[in-house]
Design a protein around this motif. Structure first.
Motif, short mmCIF file in Angstrom:
data_model
loop_
_atom_site.label_atom_id
_atom_site.label_comp_id
_atom_site.label_asym_id
_atom_site.label_seq_id
_atom_site.Cartn_x
_atom_site.Cartn_y
_atom_site.Cartn_z
N GLU A 135 0.83 -1.23 0.00
CA GLU A 135 0.00 0.00 0.00
C GLU A 135 0.85 1.27 0.00
O GLU A 135 0.34 2.37 -0.04
N HIS A 136 2.19 1.12 0.03
CA HIS A 136 3.07 2.29 0.06
C HIS A 136 2.96 3.08 -1.24
O HIS A 136 2.95 2.49 -2.32
N PRO A 137 2.86 4.42 -1.14
CA PRO A 137 2.68 5.23 -2.37
C PRO A 137 3.79 5.02 -3.41
O PRO A 137 3.53 5.14 -4.60
N ALA A 138 4.99 4.67 -2.96
CA ALA A 138 6.07 4.45 -3.93
C ALA A 138 5.77 3.28 -4.85
O ALA A 138 6.37 3.13 -5.91
N ARG A 139 4.86 2.43 -4.44
CA ARG A 139 4.52 1.29 -5.28
C ARG A 139 3.40 1.61 -6.25
O ARG A 139 3.08 0.79 -7.11
N ALA A 140 2.81 2.77 -6.10
CA ALA A 140 1.69 3.12 -6.97
C ALA A 140 2.18 3.35 -8.40
O ALA A 140 3.30 3.80 -8.61
N MET A 141 1.35 3.04 -9.35
CA MET A 141 1.73 3.12 -10.75
C MET A 141 2.28 4.49 -11.16
O MET A 141 3.15 4.58 -12.01
N HIS A 142 1.76 5.56 -10.56
CA HIS A 142 2.15 6.87 -11.07
C HIS A 142 3.59 7.23 -10.72
O HIS A 142 4.16 8.15 -11.27
#
Ligand code: DAH
Length: 357
Positions: A155-162
């Motif tokens: 769920e860490h934002p660094a893993r988000a696609m963007h």
């Protein structure tokens, strides 16, 4: 006319004709042809000399002298023409190959190392001198090394696609997706794994390299450089981290810079700290660049999280480690007062030249 007189006249006529012909020869080949036709074995002179044998013996020494004089005259004439033609040929060549040494030279632009690469080398050298070994890792990574093993949850934002560039049509041997590494921290995992294959810590590594994030503005570029530094050993403490940072930052900025560690959160370190240096522009009194705080944030750091050590099978009860990661462009910008990160990538030679490139 007696025999000797006729012969004398023939010889004189031959001499006149030959001297004129030699003088008029246009080039060395023509001169050579004339030489053969007058002086050659079957030439005009040989022909005239046939008459000498028919003369009475007392006339022969007289005509002999004449013959020698004619031969000498022809040789001299040939020599003079030959030299004239040769010097004409040399002059023609000089004219054809003329170089105007007074013309201004054409300047060749010389290349030089890019300022970011120079910074990268300077930084790596400082750690290398402190005893850290240089390691590199792949720019195409899997999620395990870039995220999971570094305790970065799904769920860490660094893993988000963007943020992350994922690679279409590419997966590792387990069929998992591949990506462009978003930081150099995965080299921690790879180096520790390699270390555990044939031994145990201690391990002290500096890992310079390119990293990628989906971002572009005054302070962000989709490709930039980081240097990752970490050490794992028994009894490694925050004091070691601070000492290494203090030495490195003062060495890189070539002056004593004050530093401070500010508590922060990174998934892969506990405790974690952001590291600030006293503003290099206002020396701490407050300016636009440090937003009047007197401090500039330069890197992230901390004590390696036990989960990270565990992910590669290092016993966190026995070993501890510090780690930090810095953005190379940011440090080069601060050292040289460069206002816009994009200058590094636009390759405007006016900028590169001012940077000594
Ligand atoms: N990997 C972090 C980043 O790219 C930087 C970083 C922070 C590296 C803290 C570290 C660390 O090793 O301990 O933003």
């Amino acid at each position: 006319m007696s025999g000797i007189d006729a012969l004398n006249e023939q010889l004189s006529g031959l001499q006149d004709a030959a001297v004129k012909a030699f003088a008029a020869a246009a080039d060395p080949a023509a001169l050579e042809q004339l030489r053969v036709s007058y002086l050659g074995k079957k030439g005009a002179l040989t022909e005239v000399l046939k008459g000498v044998g028919k003369l009475p013996p007392e006339d022969r020494p007289v005509i002999g002298q004449k013959v020698n004089a004619v031969k000498q005259a022809l040789a001299d004439a040939w020599q003079a023409t030959s030299e004239k033609l040769e010097s004409e040929a040399v002059s023609l060549r000089i004219e054809a190959e003329r170089v105007d040494v007074t013309l201004a030279g054409r300047r060749r632009d010389s290349g030089a190392m890019h300022p970011v690469h120079k910074g990268l080398q300077e930084m790596t050298a400082i750690f290398s001198q402190m005893g850290f070994s240089i390691a590199e890792g792949p720019e195409i990574e899997d999620e395990f090394h870039n995220f999971d093993a570094l305790n970065i949850p799904l769920e860490h934002p660094a893993r988000a696609m963007h943020d992350t560039f994922f690679l279409n049509d590419m997966s590792n041997e387990k069929g998992e997706p591949m990506l462009l590494r978003t930081h150099t921290s995965p080299v921690q995992i790879r180096a520790m794994q390699r270390c555990m294959e044939d031994g145990e810590p201690p391990l002290a590594i500096v890992a310079p390299g390119r990293v990628y994030r989906c971002d572009y503005d005054v302070t962000h570029s989709p490709m930039f450089h980081q240097v990752e530094v970490f050490k794992v050993d028994r009894n490694v403490s925050l004091a070691h981290l601070k000492g290494v940072l203090q030495h490195f930052l003062s060495a890189y900025f070539e002056k004593d810079v004050p530093i401070r560690l500010r508590p922060h959160y990174f998934p892969f370190t506990e405790p974690s700290a952001e590291v600030d240096i006293g503003c290099v522009f206002c020396k701490g009194s407050g300016c636009r660049i440090c937003k009047n705080s007197g401090w500039l944030e330069v890197l992230g750091s901390g004590m390696i999280h036990p989960n990270v050590l565990a992910s590669v099978g290092i016993d966190a009860e026995e070993y501890s480690g510090f780690a930090f990661g810095l953005g190379v462009e940011r440090l080069v910008m601060l050292k040289h007062g460069i206002p816009d990160l994009r200058l590094f990538f636009e390759n405007d030679v006016r900028f590169l030249r001012r940077m000594g490139a």
